[in-house]
Design a protein around this motif. Structure first.
Motif, short mmCIF file in Angstrom:
data_model
loop_
_atom_site.label_atom_id
_atom_site.label_comp_id
_atom_site.label_asym_id
_atom_site.label_seq_id
_atom_site.Cartn_x
_atom_site.Cartn_y
_atom_site.Cartn_z
N LEU A 151 16.85 2.72 -20.34
CA LEU A 151 15.77 2.23 -19.48
C LEU A 151 15.86 2.79 -18.06
O LEU A 151 16.97 3.03 -17.54
CB LEU A 151 15.82 0.71 -19.43
CG LEU A 151 15.67 0.01 -20.79
CD1 LEU A 151 15.91 -1.50 -20.66
CD2 LEU A 151 14.31 0.28 -21.41
N ASP A 152 14.69 2.96 -17.47
CA ASP A 152 14.57 3.44 -16.09
C ASP A 152 13.75 2.44 -15.29
O ASP A 152 12.74 1.93 -15.79
CB ASP A 152 13.80 4.76 -16.03
CG ASP A 152 14.49 5.92 -16.75
OD1 ASP A 152 15.73 5.87 -16.93
OD2 ASP A 152 13.78 6.88 -17.11
N ALA A 153 14.14 2.18 -14.04
CA ALA A 153 13.33 1.28 -13.20
C ALA A 153 13.61 1.56 -11.73
O ALA A 153 14.68 2.05 -11.37
CB ALA A 153 13.66 -0.19 -13.50
N CYS A 154 12.63 1.25 -10.90
CA CYS A 154 12.88 1.30 -9.46
C CYS A 154 12.02 0.26 -8.76
O CYS A 154 11.06 -0.28 -9.32
CB CYS A 154 12.63 2.68 -8.89
SG CYS A 154 10.91 3.15 -8.79
N SER A 174 17.14 1.82 -7.51
CA SER A 174 16.72 2.43 -8.76
C SER A 174 17.88 2.48 -9.74
O SER A 174 19.04 2.60 -9.35
CB SER A 174 16.25 3.85 -8.40
OG SER A 174 16.16 4.65 -9.53
N VAL A 175 17.54 2.33 -11.03
CA VAL A 175 18.52 2.57 -12.09
C VAL A 175 17.90 3.50 -13.12
O VAL A 175 16.69 3.44 -13.36
CB VAL A 175 18.98 1.26 -12.79
CG1 VAL A 175 19.81 0.40 -11.84
CG2 VAL A 175 17.81 0.46 -13.34
N ALA A 176 18.71 4.34 -13.72
CA ALA A 176 18.18 5.27 -14.72
C ALA A 176 19.14 5.38 -15.89
O ALA A 176 20.37 5.30 -15.72
CB ALA A 176 17.98 6.65 -14.08
N ASP A 189 0.16 -11.02 4.31
CA ASP A 189 0.60 -10.63 5.65
C ASP A 189 0.62 -9.11 5.84
O ASP A 189 1.09 -8.61 6.86
CB ASP A 189 1.99 -11.20 5.94
CG ASP A 189 3.06 -10.63 5.00
OD1 ASP A 189 2.72 -9.80 4.12
OD2 ASP A 189 4.24 -11.00 5.15
N GLY A 190 0.13 -8.36 4.87
CA GLY A 190 0.06 -6.91 5.00
C GLY A 190 1.29 -6.19 4.47
O GLY A 190 1.36 -4.96 4.48
N THR A 191 2.26 -6.96 3.98
CA THR A 191 3.47 -6.35 3.43
C THR A 191 3.14 -5.66 2.11
O THR A 191 2.44 -6.20 1.27
CB THR A 191 4.52 -7.45 3.14
OG1 THR A 191 4.80 -8.10 4.37
CG2 THR A 191 5.78 -6.86 2.57
N VAL A 192 3.70 -4.47 1.91
CA VAL A 192 3.48 -3.72 0.67
C VAL A 192 4.81 -3.56 -0.06
O VAL A 192 5.85 -3.32 0.56
CB VAL A 192 2.87 -2.33 0.96
CG1 VAL A 192 2.51 -1.62 -0.35
CG2 VAL A 192 1.63 -2.44 1.83
N ALA A 193 4.76 -3.72 -1.39
CA ALA A 193 5.96 -3.49 -2.21
C ALA A 193 5.50 -2.99 -3.57
O ALA A 193 4.34 -3.12 -3.94
CB ALA A 193 6.76 -4.78 -2.36
N GLY A 194 6.44 -2.42 -4.32
CA GLY A 194 6.07 -1.93 -5.66
C GLY A 194 7.30 -1.79 -6.54
O GLY A 194 8.45 -1.80 -6.07
N GLY A 195 7.05 -1.69 -7.83
CA GLY A 195 8.13 -1.49 -8.79
C GLY A 195 7.62 -0.77 -10.01
O GLY A 195 6.40 -0.66 -10.23
N CYS A 196 8.55 -0.29 -10.80
CA CYS A 196 8.20 0.51 -11.97
C CYS A 196 9.31 0.30 -13.00
O CYS A 196 10.49 0.24 -12.63
CB CYS A 196 8.13 1.97 -11.51
SG CYS A 196 7.38 3.08 -12.66
N SER A 197 8.95 0.16 -14.29
CA SER A 197 9.98 -0.04 -15.31
C SER A 197 9.50 0.53 -16.63
O SER A 197 8.35 0.37 -17.02
CB SER A 197 10.26 -1.54 -15.45
OG SER A 197 11.29 -1.77 -16.38
N THR A 198 10.43 1.18 -17.36
CA THR A 198 10.04 1.85 -18.60
C THR A 198 11.25 2.16 -19.46
O THR A 198 12.38 2.24 -18.96
CB THR A 198 9.32 3.19 -18.27
OG1 THR A 198 8.76 3.72 -19.46
CG2 THR A 198 10.27 4.21 -17.67
N SER A 199 10.99 2.36 -20.75
CA SER A 199 12.02 2.98 -21.60
C SER A 199 11.80 4.49 -21.65
O SER A 199 12.54 5.21 -22.31
CB SER A 199 11.97 2.40 -23.01
OG SER A 199 10.73 2.68 -23.62
#
Ligand code: SD4
Length: 355
Positions: free
Chosen positions: A115-118, A129-131, A214-224
């Motif tokens: 699995l990969d994610a960040c 991040s992990v990969a 409040d205008g804060t931005v964040a994101g994430g991603c996850s996959t096999s």
């Protein structure tokens, strides 16, 4: 301004039965009757200046993103941060069995699910991040721990797994045979009963983007990652600037598709930088794809899709293929939309009228 109006101006194709708000139904129903949502709507400079949307705004890839968005919104509503919302939303997908996300995702050529994610937080421009991590139920949480508990940005393979376990994250035996058998049984069941397979389950990665009130931005991603990939192969999803990029001054972008075709262009970094230059999210996703397709002999067959949102509360998506479904959620609605394919969008952008 009513959110449905923004949708119309973005030129997305709305599934008529998937509305969740009376005023939205009324307005989009009228627009569909007139056919205007089926064609690009001509935006003007004025539209893009005045169409700031509702906050919080959550955007993610594929139809299964809708449930994740809603979990993210609940997290925000109950006092969580944008980062909490990203993590909780993606955790839901990681354990839902949808797509190629989490341990029920697709194994590599050796039958192992790697699995990969960040995750990325806008205000401090931090990332983790992990990969190639094995047997960890929530790689998105492992990525967050890398960001918050180590001086590093990325851990891979066995080191990432041991770190996650040390952090107390849920782990399972990473025995390859057991998991390959589970995966095989699930695929056999799907083949036996294809009607149980949703369109979203054919697809992969979740990238989830949050613009908080409040205008804060964040994101994430996850996959096999890609099914049958070579053992050790890492795709775009855990690579900051490829599968995900967040800039608190501008917005965020996420990618899904063939990672090799994203990584060579730093795809999501490019989308965010194009937004910084003044493009709307849809225009930025489209322009990034246009540049990629111009250099690659496979052109529009690159199998890459982007989602994006900006600080103004605008969102967008585009795909190199024939239409890509993504999910958008605010406090007043939650929708699965279909972006246009590159060929169509490019014609519109060249005419200067996608907003
Ligand atoms: C990868 N980008 O590993 C991921 C897979 C994906 O739709 O998103 N597929 O290349």
């Amino acid at each position: 301004m009513i959110a449905g109006v923004h949708f119309a101006k973005r030129g997305f194709i709305l599934p008529p039965m998937m509305t969740s708000r009376r005023s939205f139904i009324t307005r989009t129903g009228a627009a569909l009757a007139g056919g205007s949502l089926l064609h690009p709507v001509r935006g003007t400079a004025d539209d893009s200046l005045t169409s700031s949307g509702e906050r919080p705004l959550i955007v993610s890839t594929w139809p299964f993103g809708k449930a994740a968005n809603e979990r993210a919104l609940e997290t925000l509503t109950s006092g969580g941060s944008a980062l909490d919302a990203v993590e909780q939303g993606i955790r839901l997908t990681e354990s839902s069995g949808n797509g190629s996300v989490g341990l029920s995702g697709r194994p590599n050529a050796a039958g192992v699910v790697q699995l990969d994610a960040c995750i990325m937080s806008g205000p401090e421009h931090r990332a983790g991040s992990v990969a190639g991590i094995e047997g960890i139920v929530h790689p998105i949480s492992a990525a967050r721990r890398v960001m918050e508990k180590t001086p590093h940005v990325m851990l891979v393979g066995q080191g990432a797994r041991l770190f996650a376990i040390e952090q107390g994250l849920e782990a399972v035996n990473s025995d390859a045979t057991t998991r390959h058998e589970a995966w095989h049984a699930a695929r056999m069941a799907e083949q036996a009963n294809p009607s149980t397979k949703s369109s979203g389950q054919d697809h992969d990665t979740i990238a989830l983007l949050v613009l908080n009130a409040d205008g804060t931005v964040a994101g994430g991603c996850s996959t096999s990652g890609l099914s049958g990939k070579l053992p050790g192969r890492v795709g775009d999803s855990p690579i900051i600037g490829s599968g995900l990029y967040v800039d608190n001054e501008v917005g965020a972008a996420g990618a899904t598709g063939v990672g090799e075709n994203v990584m060579r262009y730093c795809g999501t970094f490019l989308v965010v930088e194009l937004m910084r230059q003044g493009l709307t999210p849809t225009e930025a996703c489209t322009e990034a794809l246009r540049r990629m397709a111009a250099k690659d002999p496979r052109g529009e067959a690159l199998s890459v899709s982007f989602v994006a949102l900006d600080k103004h509360g605008r969102f967008g998506a585009a795909t190199a293929g024939q239409g890509f479904q993504f999910a958008v959620t605010t406090p007043s609605f939650s929708q699965v939309l279909t972006s246009r394919g590159l060929g169509e969008l490019r014609r519109v952008v060249e005419g200067g009228n996608v907003r």
